[in-house]
Every structure is written in structure tokens, then in C-alpha cells.
Design an enzyme around this catalytic site. Structure first.
Site, mmCIF file in Angstrom:
data_model
loop_
_atom_site.group_PDB
_atom_site.id
_atom_site.type_symbol
_atom_site.label_atom_id
_atom_site.label_comp_id
_atom_site.label_asym_id
_atom_site.label_seq_id
_atom_site.Cartn_x
_atom_site.Cartn_y
_atom_site.Cartn_z
ATOM 1 N N GLU A 62 1.005 -1.079 0.161
ATOM 2 C CA GLU A 62 -0.013 -0.007 -0.123
ATOM 3 C C GLU A 62 0.863 1.269 0.146
ATOM 4 O OE1 GLU A 62 -2.906 0.369 3.224
ATOM 5 O OE2 GLU A 62 -3.423 2.162 2.381
ATOM 6 N N ARG A 68 5.386 -13.039 9.867
ATOM 7 C CA ARG A 68 5.947 -11.804 9.775
ATOM 8 C C ARG A 68 7.390 -11.829 10.124
ATOM 9 N NH1 ARG A 68 1.943 -7.494 9.246
ATOM 10 N NH2 ARG A 68 3.210 -5.777 9.272
ATOM 11 N N LYS A 125 4.131 0.683 10.028
ATOM 12 C CA LYS A 125 4.138 1.952 9.393
ATOM 13 C C LYS A 125 3.688 2.958 10.005
ATOM 14 C CE LYS A 125 2.879 0.128 5.107
ATOM 15 N NZ LYS A 125 2.301 0.045 3.662
HETATM 16 P P1 ATP Z 1 -0.237 -1.560 6.946
HETATM 17 O O1 ATP Z 1 -1.098 -2.582 6.356
HETATM 18 O O2 ATP Z 1 -0.371 -1.527 8.372
HETATM 19 O O3 ATP Z 1 -0.051 -0.379 6.254
HETATM 20 P P2 ATP Z 1 1.751 -3.282 6.025
HETATM 21 O O4 ATP Z 1 3.271 -3.343 6.477
HETATM 22 O O5 ATP Z 1 1.136 -4.418 6.058
HETATM 23 O O6 ATP Z 1 1.109 -2.101 6.749
HETATM 24 P P3 ATP Z 1 1.559 -3.300 3.301
HETATM 25 O O7 ATP Z 1 1.942 -2.351 2.153
HETATM 26 O O8 ATP Z 1 0.255 -3.653 3.120
HETATM 27 O O9 ATP Z 1 2.034 -2.767 4.551
HETATM 28 O O10 ATP Z 1 2.636 -4.425 3.030
HETATM 29 C C1 ATP Z 1 2.670 -5.117 1.758
HETATM 30 C C2 ATP Z 1 3.159 -6.503 1.970
HETATM 31 O O11 ATP Z 1 4.241 -6.839 2.887
HETATM 32 C C3 ATP Z 1 1.899 -7.416 2.474
HETATM 33 O O12 ATP Z 1 1.745 -8.445 1.861
HETATM 34 C C4 ATP Z 1 2.515 -7.659 3.987
HETATM 35 O O13 ATP Z 1 1.809 -8.876 4.362
HETATM 36 C C5 ATP Z 1 3.876 -7.734 3.829
HETATM 37 N N1 ATP Z 1 4.793 -7.433 5.154
HETATM 38 C C6 ATP Z 1 4.466 -6.121 5.762
HETATM 39 N N2 ATP Z 1 5.075 -6.327 6.876
HETATM 40 C C7 ATP Z 1 5.754 -7.259 6.922
HETATM 41 C C8 ATP Z 1 6.769 -7.911 7.710
HETATM 42 N N3 ATP Z 1 7.457 -7.335 9.030
HETATM 43 N N4 ATP Z 1 7.261 -8.947 7.462
HETATM 44 C C9 ATP Z 1 6.901 -9.540 6.474
HETATM 45 N N5 ATP Z 1 6.015 -9.305 5.560
HETATM 46 C C10 ATP Z 1 5.495 -7.979 5.697
#
Ligand code: ATP
Ligand code: MG
Length: 563
Positions: A39, A265, A275
């Protein structure tokens, strides 16, 4: 036309690859197509790198494809700056999406058409409950939810309301479109989840074309299906969403059904990865932007001096697991140290300078010495360093009153100046306050190059630079941004994660570096002998600013964590 032959599939290295091999063997898919769906509401961090590299390595190992798709369904927090930054970071990691850069917002028209389709099938309805009511009426694990009074609204009425929602007739929050699934489902995600909400907000790509926006759950699986994704890999928090992901694909009778598989994660000690928290650090000025070298963002790690190779190595080392754990940040530091040890050219720099004068060295003379760029790699060549009468050494390398095992310089002691010569300290000069300001030494002219001329033992070896030739530089000594292993947890109830910030995470000093360093491009990574690995800052390219990547000392190996 199968593009991956089931006879030469790779040996699976983790449970996701095992599932993929099974799917290919069973003929459920005839190729592998994965995606990374960020995102654009922040910069990528090291956790994202894990997700990216899992997908990327699967695409490569199975001869498949990798898409980059911006999941831009929430107009409020998204920004084109992030779209740019995310692509830059992916390229830096060496990931190639070829011509497959997509945006979920490009599917808005199709998603809307599907929403109408579900309404017509009686599988979705327009609900007038407020967000608070929806959550209060949803029930909990022990209690079934209470159906919305609008649940049995006739199809025609739903269609009319949905169209008017789209047309902008209602204010934010007046209605939602909900899937009609099961208000008693043990999985809360199936209790008539929202599909669309009204949001009169400007979208950075769609402008004001829309005032209703699809929810993640309604957009994600269908976007995967549109792109022909075979394996939709995501983190564990989406496990409970999988039945819903599949429900939409089934209810819409989509021909191509991707398979969602979840993995753990990445959590790192001494690091926050949310984030929202990272944004707060940036907005409140606790750090100097998303690319502050103390940030766990890829932009920050890059500016700090991390190499893409070290991040690949780290991600490979931590593997892919099904259970959430916290990885020791020392392992990440170990990975970059290991790679820089191999590739970083060696130079000398003095970060807390103390003047050393060689009294028996002729004034104005320079003894030129060729020192190796890399001690284990002669092919890296040499650089010229000049030995002169006045030098800078490290203040910490001198003690007026040495303790028993002190091996470095002290009054009357002889030490080796690396590649330079042997010097003996004869006299200590102090200022009025009693601070040592200069050491007066004599050298053994037979020891040029740092060799002991008669085999006599000289215990300590110091780094140094010529006061005549060295170039002043700003050196930024970074430490961990947080002082506690689990910084997301406030130290006290009612506190904030900010209370865990390390007040000493940045120390700026004025030092001197070998002249050769002034010619290196911003972004260059080197070892300052005996001090650590440093990277020339890219933001202040007009000056010589060096960021410390990591010190030389490896806490990971010492702890017995190394292999
Ligand atoms: P948010 O949804 O809170 O804005 P997010 O870290 O999930 O934050 P996204 O942009 O949705 O952000 O993440 C993109 C992809 O990265 C998603 O598929 C998510 O599962 C993966 N991802 C995010 N954080 C982690 C992490 N700490 N370890 C592994 N994969 C991650
Ligand atoms: Mg997310």
C-alpha cells in the site's frame, strides 16, 4: 500450455514451495505467478523485504512471474511519493517486475461491476448501520451477530442505493455495501463484512472519479484473479481472511482462483516495524526523514551502508516460517558486516583526533607508502598514503596512565602506526585545563612501512592519518534507534513507544580521513580500519559526510549465533 514442466521442479526449500510443487504436480496451476502488493502509504522496511524476496525467489526458482501491484484502495493515506520510493527500493533489491506494474485502483470499474453482480445475486446489500453499530452488532466469538435491519432489503432497492452511493448522493458513513454471508459464522470476517464504504476523498490516481472505495478484502483476491496470480502470499494476520478471500472468488464464479498462503511476519528486536509508528517518527521529527540511517526502512538501510546482497543473505538466513518470532537485530548487523568485510575497501580515518608529532622526522617531508586496499584481495590494488611529521591518531589510543593490559600508546611506549612506522612517545603536551593536546614522539627510520627492523616486539598497532594530507570529514556514529529489545511496548503503562528511543542513537564528530576518500562517490562503502564500516552519505553529497554502518565488533558471532 504448461510453462512449468512438472518434471524439473526445484526441490522445495520451505512449506510454501512445497505447496506450490504440489499444486503444479496436481495440475491445479500450470505456472507460478506471484505478486508483491504494497500500500503506497509509507516507505518499505526490512519486513517488506522479506515478503518481496520470498515472492521474488519463488518466481525465479519456478521460472514464474512477479508482479508489483500498488494496493491503492484507501485514498486518504496514499501518496505518489511513496509509489516512487517503493519502486526505487525494489529496484535496489534487484527485483524486476518487467512490464507488470499494476494498481488496484485500475480495477475500480471492474470491482464495482462485480459488486453490482453480487447485489443482483442477493449476496450483498446496502446497510445503513453506522460503523459503531456494525461492530457492536457483530457479536463475538461466543455470541452470534445481530442481523442488520437492511439484510433482507430487496435487490432492486439495494441496486438503486448502491448506484446512488457511487453517484455521490450520500455523505461519508451513511451506508456501506456488505456481503451477505453468515452473521453466526465462527470466523468473524464472514459476519457480513463491508465491501464498500463512502469516502468523499481525492485519490492520487483516480482524482475525484470515485466517492466509494472497496475494502481490502473485496479488492485483493479479485485483483489477484484479474492478474492471473496463482499464489497469493501474505502474512499470518490474513489467515482468518482466507475464507472470505475464497468466498468472493466463488460467489463471483471467477474462472481463475488464486491460492492464498500465509507466512510469519518478520519482527526484529530493537526495531519498530509498524508503518504507523515509522510515520510518527518521521512526522514528529524524531528522525530525519524516512531515509534516516537509523530507520529500518530500505531507504534508511541503504543510506546507512547496507548492501542489497546483505539483505538477501539476511532474508535467506531467517527462512520462511509459519509461526511469528522475533529475530535478533544482531543477525541483520552480522549480515552486512559479513558482506562488507568481503567487499569494502580499507582506508584509515581518525574520528577523535589527537595530534602526534614525530620530532625526529624532517619538516615538510613525505614518505609515501603503498598500502593494500583489501588485505585478503591483492587484486584490489593499493592506495598511497603519506607519512609526515605531524599526524592524527585516535584520542582513545593513548592513555597517560595505562592499565595493566594496555597495548596501545602511553608515555615511554613504542607502538606501530599501521603501514607507517614504529614510534615511541617521549613527551605529553597539555593545555591549561590539563587536557592532552599533543604527543611528541620519535620514530625509528628503519621501520618505514611499519615493519619491526630487528624483530623487536611491538604490541599495539594504531591507525592514523597525516595531518598535512588528511581531509576533514563529518562522521556520524549511529547506534540503535531504540534502547529496548521490544520497543513497541512502552516502558510504563500509559507511556509511548517513543519513551524507548535511545537518546544516544546519533553522535556526530569531526574527524580526518585519508585523502583518497574525498574522491569516492556518495554511497561508497568502506572500512575505516579498526573502526568499522562506513558509507559516504548521499544526502550531503557536497560535503564529506560518512555514516557508520556497523562497528567491526560482531556481537552475533560472539554470542555463538554464527554458523
Ligand atoms: P499496513 O497495512 O499497516 O499499512 P503493512 O506493513 O502491512 O502495513 P503493506 O503495504 O500492506 O503494509 O504490506 C505489503 C506486504 O508486505 C503485505 O503483503 C504484508 O503482508 C507484507 N509485510 C508487511 N510487513 C511485513 C513484515 N514485518 N514481515 C513480512 N512481511 C510483511
Ligand atoms: Mg497491510
Amino acid at each position: 500450455m504448461p510453462s512449468t514442466r512438472t518434471t524439473d521442479l526445484p526441490e522445495p526449500t520451505h512449506f510454501i514451495e512445497e505447496a506450490i510443487v504440489e499444486d503444479l504436480r496436481a495440475g491445479r496451476y500450470d505456472e507460478v505467478h506471484v505478486r508483491f502488493p504494497p500500500e503506497p502509504n509509507g516507505y518499505l522496511h526490512i519486513g517488506h523485504a522479506k515478503a518481496i524476496l520470498i515472492n521474488w525467489s519463488i518466481a525465479r526458482r519456478f521460472g514464474g512471474k512477479f508482479n508489483l501491484r500498488f494496493d491503492d484502495t484507501d485514498p486518504v493515506k496514499e501518496d505518489p511519493e511513496y509509489v516512487e520510493a517503493i519502486q526505487r527500493d525494489l529496484r535496489w533489491l534487484g527485483v524486476d517486475w518487467e512490464d507488470r506494474l499494476y494498481y488496484a485502483s485500475d480495477y475500480f470499474e471492474q470491482l464495482y461491476a462485480w459488486a453490482e453482480q453480487l447485489v443482483r445475486k442477493g449476496k450483498a446489500y446496502v446497510c445503513s448501520l453506522s460503523a459503531e453499530q456494525v461492530s457492536a452488532w457483530r457479536g463475538d466469538f461466543h455470541t452470534p451477530g445481530r442481523p442488520s435491519p437492511d439484510r433482507d432489503r430487496p435487490v432492486e432497492e439495494n441496486l438503486d442505493l448502491l448506484r446512488r452511493m457511487r453517484a455521490g448522493e450520500f455523505p461519508d458513513g451513511a451506508y456501506t455495501l456488505r456481503a451477505k454471508i453468515d452473521m453466526a459464522a465462527p470466523n468473524m470476517n464472514l459476519r457480513d463484512p463491508p465491501m464498500y464504504r463512502i469516502k468523499h476523498a481525492h485519490h492520487f490516481r483516480q482524482g475525484d472519479a470515485w466517492c466509494i472505495y472497496p475494502m481490502y478484502d473485496f479488492a485483493h483476491g479479485q485483483s489477484d484473479s484479474i492478474e492471473g496470480i496463482t499464489h497469493s502470499l501474505c502474512t499470518l494476520e490474513f489467515e482468518d481472511h482466507r475464507p472470505l478471500y475464497e468466498w468472493f472468488l466463488d460467489a463471483l464464479e471467477l474462472e481463475h482462483k488464486p491460492r492464498q498462503i500465509e507466512f510469519a511476519r518478520l519482527n526484529l528486536s530493537y526495531t519498530v516495524m509498524s508503518k504507523r509508528k515509522l510515520l510518527q517518527l518521521v512526522e514528529e521529527g524524531h528522525v530525519d526523514g524516512w531515509d534516516d540511517p537509523r530507520m529500518p526502512t530500505l531507504a534508511g538501510l541503504r543510506r546507512r551502508g547496507y548492501t542489497p546482497e546483505s539483505i538477501h543473505a539476511f532474508c535467506e538466513r531467517i527462512g520462511v516460517a509459519k509461526r511469528n518470532t522475533t529475530i535478533d537485530v544482531a543477525l541483520l548487523e552480522h549480515a552486512v558486516r559479513e558482506h562488507l568485510n568481503e567487499v569494502a575497501p580499507r582506508y584509515m580515518a581518525v574520528i577523535r583526533p589527537l595530534k602526534l608529532v614525530i620530532t625526529n622526522f624532517p619538516e615538510g617531508r613525505t614518505e609515501w607508502i603503498d598500502a593494500p586496499i583489501h588485505p585478503e584481495d591483492p587484486s584490489a590494488g593499493t592506495r598511497r598514503i603519506g607519512l609526515t611529521r605531524e599526524l592524527w591518531i585516535e584520542r582513545d589510543d593513548f592513555r597517560e596512565v595505562p592499565f595493566r593490559k594496555w597495548r596501545r600508546l602511553a608515555p615511554g611506549r613504542e607502538v606501530r602506526l599501521r603501514y607507517g612506522c614504529l614510534v615511541t612517545c617521549d613527551e605529553v603536551v597539555k593545555d591549561e585545563s590539563g587536557e592532552v593536546v599533543e604527543l611528541r614522539c620519535t620514530w625509528d627510520p628503519e621501520s618505514k612501512g611499519g615493519r619491526s627492523p630487528d624483530g623487536r616486539k611491538v604490541k599495539g598497532t594504531l591507525h592514523w592519518v597525516s595531518a598535512e594530507h588528511a581531509v576533514p570529514a563529518e562522521i556520524r556514529l549511529y547506534d540503535r534507534l531504540f534502547r529496548t529489545p521490544d520497543p513497541a511496548t512502552p516502558p510504563e503503562e500509559g507511556g509511548s513507544f517513543l519513551d524507548n528511543l535511545n537518546p544516544d542513537s546519533l553522535e556526530v564528530v569531526e574527524g580526518y580521513v585519508e585523502p583518497a576518500l574525498a574522491a569516492l562517490e556518495p554511497g561508497s562503502r568502506v572500512q575505516f580500519e579498526r573502526l568499522g564500516y562506513f558509507c559516504r552519505d548521499t544526502r550531503h553529497a557536497d560535503r564529506l559526510v560518512w555514516n557508520r554502518t556497523v562497528p567491526l565488533r560482531d556481537t552475533w558471532s560472539r554470542r555463538g549465533g554464527g554458523s
